[in-house]
Design a protein around this motif. Structure first.
Motif, PDB file in Angstrom:
ATOM      1  N   GLU A  68      42.861  38.977 -54.950  1.00 44.56           N
ATOM      2  CA  GLU A  68      43.140  40.178 -55.737  1.00 44.56           C
ATOM      3  C   GLU A  68      43.053  39.821 -57.215  1.00 44.56           C
ATOM      4  O   GLU A  68      43.567  38.779 -57.627  1.00 44.56           O
ATOM      5  CB  GLU A  68      44.539  40.713 -55.431  1.00 44.56           C
ATOM      6  CG  GLU A  68      44.874  40.769 -53.946  1.00 44.56           C
ATOM      7  CD  GLU A  68      43.937  41.641 -53.143  1.00 44.56           C
ATOM      8  OE1 GLU A  68      43.892  42.850 -53.415  1.00 44.56           O
ATOM      9  OE2 GLU A  68      43.271  41.110 -52.226  1.00 44.56           O
ATOM     10  N   PHE A  86      39.731  44.020 -58.684  1.00 43.19           N
ATOM     11  CA  PHE A  86      39.116  43.779 -57.378  1.00 43.19           C
ATOM     12  C   PHE A  86      40.210  43.510 -56.361  1.00 43.19           C
ATOM     13  O   PHE A  86      41.211  42.858 -56.672  1.00 43.19           O
ATOM     14  CB  PHE A  86      38.176  42.566 -57.418  1.00 43.19           C
ATOM     15  CG  PHE A  86      37.559  42.282 -56.074  1.00 43.19           C
ATOM     16  CD1 PHE A  86      36.439  42.967 -55.661  1.00 43.19           C
ATOM     17  CD2 PHE A  86      38.136  41.363 -55.212  1.00 43.19           C
ATOM     18  CE1 PHE A  86      35.901  42.741 -54.396  1.00 43.19           C
ATOM     19  CE2 PHE A  86      37.606  41.133 -53.955  1.00 43.19           C
ATOM     20  CZ  PHE A  86      36.480  41.814 -53.548  1.00 43.19           C
ATOM     21  N   SER A  87      40.007  43.980 -55.121  1.00 44.37           N
ATOM     22  CA  SER A  87      40.930  43.711 -54.030  1.00 44.37           C
ATOM     23  C   SER A  87      40.151  43.381 -52.759  1.00 44.37           C
ATOM     24  O   SER A  87      39.480  44.252 -52.192  1.00 44.37           O
ATOM     25  CB  SER A  87      41.839  44.913 -53.766  1.00 44.37           C
ATOM     26  OG  SER A  87      42.600  44.686 -52.589  1.00 44.37           O
ATOM     27  N   LYS A  88      40.245  42.133 -52.331  1.00 46.72           N
ATOM     28  CA  LYS A  88      39.625  41.739 -51.059  1.00 46.72           C
ATOM     29  C   LYS A  88      40.354  42.396 -49.894  1.00 46.72           C
ATOM     30  O   LYS A  88      39.731  42.761 -48.897  1.00 46.72           O
ATOM     31  CB  LYS A  88      39.631  40.225 -50.887  1.00 46.72           C
ATOM     32  CG  LYS A  88      39.000  39.752 -49.581  1.00 46.72           C
ATOM     33  CD  LYS A  88      38.991  38.244 -49.494  1.00 46.72           C
ATOM     34  CE  LYS A  88      38.482  37.779 -48.146  1.00 46.72           C
ATOM     35  NZ  LYS A  88      39.477  37.921 -47.079  1.00 46.72           N
ATOM     36  N   SER A  91      38.833  45.932 -49.893  1.00 47.96           N
ATOM     37  CA  SER A  91      37.390  46.022 -49.668  1.00 47.96           C
ATOM     38  C   SER A  91      36.924  45.251 -48.435  1.00 47.96           C
ATOM     39  O   SER A  91      35.819  45.490 -47.942  1.00 47.96           O
ATOM     40  CB  SER A  91      36.633  45.498 -50.891  1.00 47.96           C
ATOM     41  OG  SER A  91      36.819  44.089 -51.009  1.00 47.96           O
ATOM     42  N   PRO A  95      34.667  38.920 -53.714  1.00 42.09           N
ATOM     43  CA  PRO A  95      34.190  39.500 -54.977  1.00 42.09           C
ATOM     44  C   PRO A  95      32.912  38.849 -55.480  1.00 42.09           C
ATOM     45  O   PRO A  95      32.656  37.676 -55.225  1.00 42.09           O
ATOM     46  CB  PRO A  95      35.349  39.218 -55.942  1.00 42.09           C
ATOM     47  CG  PRO A  95      35.966  37.967 -55.410  1.00 42.09           C
ATOM     48  CD  PRO A  95      35.839  38.078 -53.910  1.00 42.09           C
ATOM     49  N   LYS A  99      30.254  41.096 -61.199  1.00 41.73           N
ATOM     50  CA  LYS A  99      30.695  42.493 -61.112  1.00 41.73           C
ATOM     51  C   LYS A  99      32.159  42.648 -61.515  1.00 41.73           C
ATOM     52  O   LYS A  99      32.531  43.635 -62.150  1.00 41.73           O
ATOM     53  CB  LYS A  99      30.468  43.042 -59.705  1.00 41.73           C
ATOM     54  CG  LYS A  99      29.000  43.271 -59.394  1.00 41.73           C
ATOM     55  CD  LYS A  99      28.820  43.876 -58.024  1.00 41.73           C
ATOM     56  CE  LYS A  99      27.344  44.118 -57.739  1.00 41.73           C
ATOM     57  NZ  LYS A  99      27.156  44.718 -56.418  1.00 41.73           N
ATOM     58  N   VAL A 100      33.000  41.670 -61.153  1.00 42.11           N
ATOM     59  CA  VAL A 100      34.408  41.731 -61.558  1.00 42.11           C
ATOM     60  C   VAL A 100      34.509  41.638 -63.080  1.00 42.11           C
ATOM     61  O   VAL A 100      35.261  42.375 -63.721  1.00 42.11           O
ATOM     62  CB  VAL A 100      35.242  40.615 -60.876  1.00 42.11           C
ATOM     63  CG1 VAL A 100      36.671  40.606 -61.403  1.00 42.11           C
ATOM     64  CG2 VAL A 100      35.243  40.796 -59.365  1.00 42.11           C
ATOM     65  N   ARG A 103      33.468  44.897 -64.636  1.00 40.57           N
ATOM     66  CA  ARG A 103      34.543  45.888 -64.495  1.00 40.57           C
ATOM     67  C   ARG A 103      35.630  45.646 -65.534  1.00 40.57           C
ATOM     68  O   ARG A 103      36.157  46.587 -66.124  1.00 40.57           O
ATOM     69  CB  ARG A 103      35.114  45.838 -63.082  1.00 40.57           C
ATOM     70  CG  ARG A 103      36.240  46.809 -62.868  1.00 40.57           C
ATOM     71  CD  ARG A 103      36.357  47.235 -61.429  1.00 40.57           C
ATOM     72  NE  ARG A 103      37.661  47.748 -61.093  1.00 40.57           N
ATOM     73  CZ  ARG A 103      38.176  48.888 -61.519  1.00 40.57           C
ATOM     74  NH1 ARG A 103      37.480  49.664 -62.327  1.00 40.57           N
ATOM     75  NH2 ARG A 103      39.374  49.277 -61.158  1.00 40.57           N
TER      76      ARG A 103
END
Length: 127
Positions: A68, A86-88, A91, A95, A99-100, A103
């Motif tokens: 996370e 992001f949250s694994k 999702s 990640p 992209k993280v 964001r």
């Protein structure tokens, strides 16, 4: 205002037989590098699996299977704002560090989940 990036990642050898702690550690290093590059020139810190309660830190025991990523800062109103980058767990995937980081840039510039005026402004965020 300094920016804190908080990364919670699973570090339990007992999560499952297929679980590879080294994969999470390498992923942490890659995401940290991408975020540090994105935050170059800003006062920032990247914290992993905060465990101490000193200095107002929340005690966090990494959850099984977690990766996370959150960004946290104090706004001009004095309130602490936190946005999930992001949250694994949500999702169910690993990640992409680039992209993280993108964001993060978007949030700090007032885009998605950020204040209209950008980082440091007052707005509603995930608490």
């Amino acid at each position: 205002t300094p920016v804190k990036v908080l990364i919670e990642y699973c570090n339990s050898e007992h999560y499952s037989r297929r679980h590879d702690i080294n994969r999470y550690q390498v992923l942490f290093e890659r995401v940290s590098s991408a975020l540090a590059e994105q935050l170059r020139g800003r006062r920032m810190s990247i914290l992993a699996n905060r465990t101490g309660g000193a200095g107002g830190q929340i005690v966090v025991e990494p959850r099984a299977g977690a990766f996370e990523v959150y960004v946290e800062w104090t706004g001009t109103d004095g309130a602490t704002h936190t946005v999930v980058l992001f949250s694994k767990l949500e999702s169910m995937s690993y990640p992409n560090p680039v992209k993280v980081a993108a964001r993060l840039r978007n949030v700090l510039n007032g885009g998605e989940d950020g204040a209209e005026g950008g980082y440091g402004d007052s707005a509603e965020f995930i608490s």
